[in-house]
Design a protein around this motif. Sequence first.
Motif, mmCIF file in Angstrom:
data_model
loop_
_atom_site.group_PDB
_atom_site.id
_atom_site.type_symbol
_atom_site.label_atom_id
_atom_site.label_comp_id
_atom_site.label_asym_id
_atom_site.label_seq_id
_atom_site.Cartn_x
_atom_site.Cartn_y
_atom_site.Cartn_z
ATOM 1 N N LEU A 1 -93.853 40.155 -7.707
ATOM 2 C CA LEU A 1 -93.945 39.306 -6.524
ATOM 3 C C LEU A 1 -93.127 38.032 -6.727
ATOM 4 C CD1 LEU A 1 -95.466 39.863 -3.912
ATOM 5 C CD2 LEU A 1 -97.273 38.338 -4.709
ATOM 6 N N ALA B 1 -89.591 38.701 -5.918
ATOM 7 C CA ALA B 1 -89.409 38.833 -4.470
ATOM 8 C C ALA B 1 -89.261 37.475 -3.800
ATOM 9 C CB ALA B 1 -90.590 39.596 -3.869
ATOM 10 N N THR B 2 -89.967 36.454 -4.318
ATOM 11 C CA THR B 2 -89.882 35.116 -3.713
ATOM 12 C C THR B 2 -88.502 34.509 -3.864
ATOM 13 O OG1 THR B 2 -90.572 33.915 -5.715
ATOM 14 C CG2 THR B 2 -92.325 34.689 -4.243
ATOM 15 N N ILE C 1 -93.721 37.202 1.949
ATOM 16 C CA ILE C 1 -94.394 37.332 0.641
ATOM 17 C C ILE C 1 -95.894 37.511 0.847
ATOM 18 C CG2 ILE C 1 -94.955 36.128 -1.504
ATOM 19 C CD1 ILE C 1 -92.098 37.198 -1.393
ATOM 20 N N SER D 1 -97.892 40.708 -0.402
ATOM 21 C CA SER D 1 -98.989 40.531 -1.357
ATOM 22 C C SER D 1 -100.256 41.231 -0.877
ATOM 23 C CB SER D 1 -99.250 39.034 -1.567
ATOM 24 O OG SER D 1 -100.316 38.834 -2.468
#
Length: 635
Positions: A604, A607-608, A618, A622
């Motif tokens: 994650l 991905a940010t 996001i 999530s």
Amino acid sequence: MQVREYDAQDYDVIVVGAGHAGCEAALAAARMGNETLLLTINLDMVAFMPCNPSVGGPAKGIVVREIDALGGEMGRNIDKTYIQMRMLNTGKGPAVRALRAQADKHAYHRAMKDTIERTPHLTLRQGIADRLLMDGDACVGIVTNTGARYHAKSVVLAAGTASRGKIIIGELQYSSGPNNSQPSNYLSEDLMKQGLKLRRFKTGTPPRVDGTTIDYSATEEQPGDADVNHFSYTTSDSIYLKDQISCWLTYTNPATHKIIRDNLDRAPMFSGLIKGVGPRYCPSIEDKIVRFADKDRHQLFLEPEGRDTEEWYVQGLSTSMPEEVQQRILHSIAGLENAQMMRPGYAIEYDVVEPWQLRPTLETKVVKNLFTAGQMNGTSGYEEAAGQGILAGINAGLRALGKTEPFILKRSDAYIGVMVDDLVTKGTNEPYRLLTSRAEYRLILRHDNADLRLTERGHDLGMISDERYQAFLAKKAAIQAELDRLGTYRIKPNDQVNAFLTAKGTAPLKDGVLASDFLKRPEISYQDLLQFIPAAPETLDRRVIEQVEIQIKYAGYIKKAEDRVAKLKRMEAKKIPANIDYDAINGLATEAHQKLKQIQPETLAQATRISGVNPADIAILSVYIEQGRIAKVQG
């Protein structure tokens, strides 16, 4: 006539290309115990420096230290062969300090080749890789231009600027690798056949001049440091080069700029002859003149290429202008009015793999067991290449050994981690160069503490010897012991102490303070402190003292950085399933949906960092991942 293929030897790891990336990759794989083949187009160009003859600098020098801390070779090799060493940014904080060494480029090549030839499990061989050997979607070796089929469990490609290389000088262009070496013309075609996307980049070099024809009296001397410094943590301070060779500073001028402007119609960059994208942070001199038209001069550094040659590199004058124009440009510059050009500058175009097609291990997503490293991934610079090389070599070595846990460096671990994350998460539209500003945790990614960050991991991989590891543990213990001592000893106010503090321009003591708090004052050095407390029980190495001073003076800032790292690690721990179906996630913005499918982030946190993926995306991602896990548990 078609070359007849034959089965040659089998290896655990094959590395294609013996530039700075390939050398580190091959040495890493071999030091881990893998039977490794290092294949190079020309044995006389192992670790060759076709561009500037130097190692290090801001951010780059920290990468060299990180390579060394992991058990790599670049730092040790430059320590053996440098002709000048300087610590840069000494007037600034420790986060931006960095070593830079001027190299004897020929000695550097010879020393690295000698190390490779003497390394167990490593075979160096001359040849050109034309295509991959495939078994389904997995790479199982390479085929050379002579028909040899070499089999391996993993392959690292580090072909550099030789990949369909094309040299351009004025109106002249021809197929060539760097420095008029043989190009690799068929491997790129095979990579595209396997589904990898390539693009063209461009870099260049300046002319080289005969040092005996330079008028040094018209330039400014740039000597090396008198203080001892080395890149490798293993190099003894007793090994110190006293007869360093100076560099020299000069400048372009309005006459230089007029020559360039008057000939822009013959400049390949502006005539349309060059199609590849060049480096933003190392532009050609003709590009500088156009982009910075208001400047009446640009710095040029005259750099020696070695002790046994009179070739000098004109740093800052990278160009692909016609040869006769280059000669006129040189003669317009102070100190070079009578300089004889030994080699003209040139531009070189070459193929690169779009780096968003790579995993953080530098394995390609399209072809299993295939890793790429160096300029082939779109970076510029020897140090960036070597940093990728050691990472790719380690992961290729782990794959060959049957290890399932990959070796990944996060942004908070190393500058190498920053670079790789930038490449695989964002890709690059131009030759990528590491800068200190790219690292959000640069206060904890310093040149002085690379060993504290990475040596243990190098030892776990089998790259750091037990002897070196024990010396590292002793250094750590010495640092901690002195920190503990300074955290318990108190300095009381008296006439001597307060007179000293007043002379230093800082407030006198009113009450007793811990020695560590006394040292926190910007005006006070560790050596100053020793006037008022007993010396340590044992003589401390300068590198131990350096750590003690930095850790005490910057304790508050370092703690804040470490807190941010802790938050990042929690996000890094949130893995994205490899089989996630982004088409099934409702609510993602169109751009986010496209980028996530393309990049396929593994966490994650990664991905940010993808451009075009916003916080709302996001949050949706999530929740989707968490719901998927809950459903799996309930089912």
